[in-house]
Structure formats: structure tokens, C-alpha cells
Write a protein that holds these residues in place. Structure first.
Motif, short mmCIF file in Angstrom:
data_model
loop_
_atom_site.label_atom_id
_atom_site.label_comp_id
_atom_site.label_asym_id
_atom_site.label_seq_id
_atom_site.Cartn_x
_atom_site.Cartn_y
_atom_site.Cartn_z
N ASN A 2 3.16 -9.02 1.69
CA ASN A 2 4.49 -9.81 2.20
C ASN A 2 4.06 -10.77 2.25
OD1 ASN A 2 5.46 -9.32 3.80
ND2 ASN A 2 7.17 -7.91 2.85
N GLU A 3 4.87 -12.26 2.31
CA GLU A 3 5.23 -13.39 3.16
C GLU A 3 5.45 -12.80 4.67
OE1 GLU A 3 7.00 -17.37 3.08
OE2 GLU A 3 7.79 -16.38 1.33
N LEU A 4 6.37 -12.08 4.73
CA LEU A 4 6.71 -11.94 6.03
C LEU A 4 5.77 -11.20 6.83
CD1 LEU A 4 9.23 -11.19 8.38
CD2 LEU A 4 9.53 -9.05 7.01
N THR A 5 4.90 -9.91 5.88
CA THR A 5 3.87 -9.57 6.89
C THR A 5 3.19 -10.38 7.66
OG1 THR A 5 4.46 -7.75 5.39
CG2 THR A 5 1.87 -7.89 6.94
N THR A 6 2.14 -11.40 6.18
CA THR A 6 1.63 -12.65 6.52
C THR A 6 1.69 -13.38 7.83
OG1 THR A 6 0.75 -12.64 4.17
CG2 THR A 6 0.04 -13.92 5.95
N GLU A 7 3.16 -13.77 8.13
CA GLU A 7 3.45 -14.87 9.20
C GLU A 7 3.71 -13.89 10.00
OE1 GLU A 7 6.94 -17.09 7.92
OE2 GLU A 7 6.55 -17.24 5.98
N ILE A 8 4.06 -12.87 10.23
CA ILE A 8 3.87 -12.16 11.38
C ILE A 8 2.61 -11.76 12.23
CG2 ILE A 8 4.59 -9.79 12.23
CD1 ILE A 8 6.96 -9.06 10.83
N ILE A 9 1.48 -11.20 11.19
CA ILE A 9 0.09 -11.36 11.90
C ILE A 9 -0.42 -12.87 11.81
CG2 ILE A 9 -1.88 -11.19 10.98
CD1 ILE A 9 -1.17 -8.73 9.02
N ALA A 10 -0.20 -13.37 11.17
CA ALA A 10 -0.78 -14.57 11.80
C ALA A 10 0.46 -15.72 12.85
CB ALA A 10 -0.01 -16.22 10.76
N ASP A 17 6.06 -16.98 19.40
CA ASP A 17 6.96 -15.88 19.77
C ASP A 17 7.17 -15.89 17.68
OD1 ASP A 17 9.44 -14.93 20.07
OD2 ASP A 17 10.03 -16.51 20.60
N LEU A 18 7.93 -14.64 17.83
CA LEU A 18 8.57 -14.05 16.40
C LEU A 18 9.60 -14.16 16.56
CD1 LEU A 18 6.01 -10.82 16.52
CD2 LEU A 18 5.98 -12.48 15.40
N ASP A 19 10.49 -14.67 16.62
CA ASP A 19 11.70 -14.83 17.58
C ASP A 19 11.96 -15.75 15.55
OD1 ASP A 19 12.89 -12.88 18.49
OD2 ASP A 19 13.37 -13.68 20.08
N GLU A 20 11.52 -17.55 15.92
CA GLU A 20 11.73 -18.19 14.59
C GLU A 20 10.99 -17.54 13.15
OE1 GLU A 20 12.28 -21.66 12.30
OE2 GLU A 20 12.95 -20.65 14.19
N VAL A 21 10.30 -16.20 13.24
CA VAL A 21 10.00 -16.07 12.25
C VAL A 21 10.71 -15.22 11.36
CG1 VAL A 21 8.06 -14.15 11.29
CG2 VAL A 21 6.86 -16.11 12.31
N PHE A 22 11.63 -14.23 12.62
CA PHE A 22 12.15 -13.34 12.02
C PHE A 22 13.17 -14.36 11.30
CE2 PHE A 22 10.24 -10.27 14.81
CZ PHE A 22 9.76 -9.39 13.69
N ARG A 23 13.95 -15.19 12.33
CA ARG A 23 15.06 -16.47 12.17
C ARG A 23 15.19 -16.64 10.71
NH1 ARG A 23 16.65 -20.87 11.00
NH2 ARG A 23 14.47 -21.66 11.22
N HIS A 24 14.06 -17.48 10.74
CA HIS A 24 13.09 -18.10 9.26
C HIS A 24 14.40 -17.17 7.91
CE1 HIS A 24 11.64 -20.51 6.29
NE2 HIS A 24 11.33 -19.75 6.03
N HIS A 25 12.86 -15.75 8.37
CA HIS A 25 13.50 -15.04 7.53
C HIS A 25 14.92 -14.03 7.14
CE1 HIS A 25 9.47 -14.74 4.62
NE2 HIS A 25 8.87 -15.10 6.85
N LEU A 26 15.25 -14.12 8.20
CA LEU A 26 17.21 -13.55 7.84
C LEU A 26 17.80 -14.66 7.50
CD1 LEU A 26 18.60 -11.66 9.22
CD2 LEU A 26 18.77 -12.93 11.71
#
Length: 78
Positions: A2-10, A17-26
Motif C-alpha cells: 500500500n501507499e504507506l508501506t511504499t513511502e516507508i521503504i522510500a 526521518d519517518l516522523d513526517e511519513v507517519f504525521r502525513h498518514h495520521l
């Protein structure tokens, strides 16, 4: 994947930093949850004819910002 997994891997591949990825999806998840809760409470979806002349209307929304562990979330409160 899914999109979240793809963004985490990227982000991991680029050593970001993964915080921005989590913030966006949250932020997306909470906004969708608020809209779904409103639709369930009112008994009809947005733009549905079922809500016309029922007196149970959507009366707009307002923006709120919340500070969290992942930085500031901008939420649209119905």
C-alpha cells in the motif's frame, strides 16, 4: 504494497526521518475518520439526497491544529 508501506521503504532507502511519513498518514486517517463518523451520525453520505429537508444537515467545518509526537496535525473538524 500500500501507499504507506511504499513511502516507508522510500524514506528508509533515502535515510529520511519517518516522523513526517507517519504525521502525513495520521492526518489523512483522522480526517477520514471524522468524515465517516459524521456520515454515520447523520445517517447519509455527503451530497446524498437522503439528507435533503431532514433538518439534520451538515453545517460546514473548521480547521484546527494539534501538536503531536509527530509534529503538528492540521485537521478539518466537521
Amino acid at each position: 504494497m500500500n501507499e504507506l508501506t511504499t513511502e516507508i521503504i522510500a524514506a528508509l532507502a533515502q535515510k529520511q526521518d519517518l516522523d513526517e511519513v507517519f504525521r502525513h498518514h495520521l492526518e489523512i486517517a483522522i480526517n477520514q475518520l471524522l468524515q465517516t463518523e459524521l456520515a454515520e451520525f447523520l445517517g447519509y453520505e455527503r451530497y446524498s439526497y437522503a439528507g435533503i429537508n431532514t433538518g439534520n444537515n451538515r453545517n460546514g467545518s473548521y480547521e484546527r491544529s494539534f501538536d503531536t509526537k509527530y509534529d503538528q496535525l492540521n485537521l478539518t473538524i466537521p
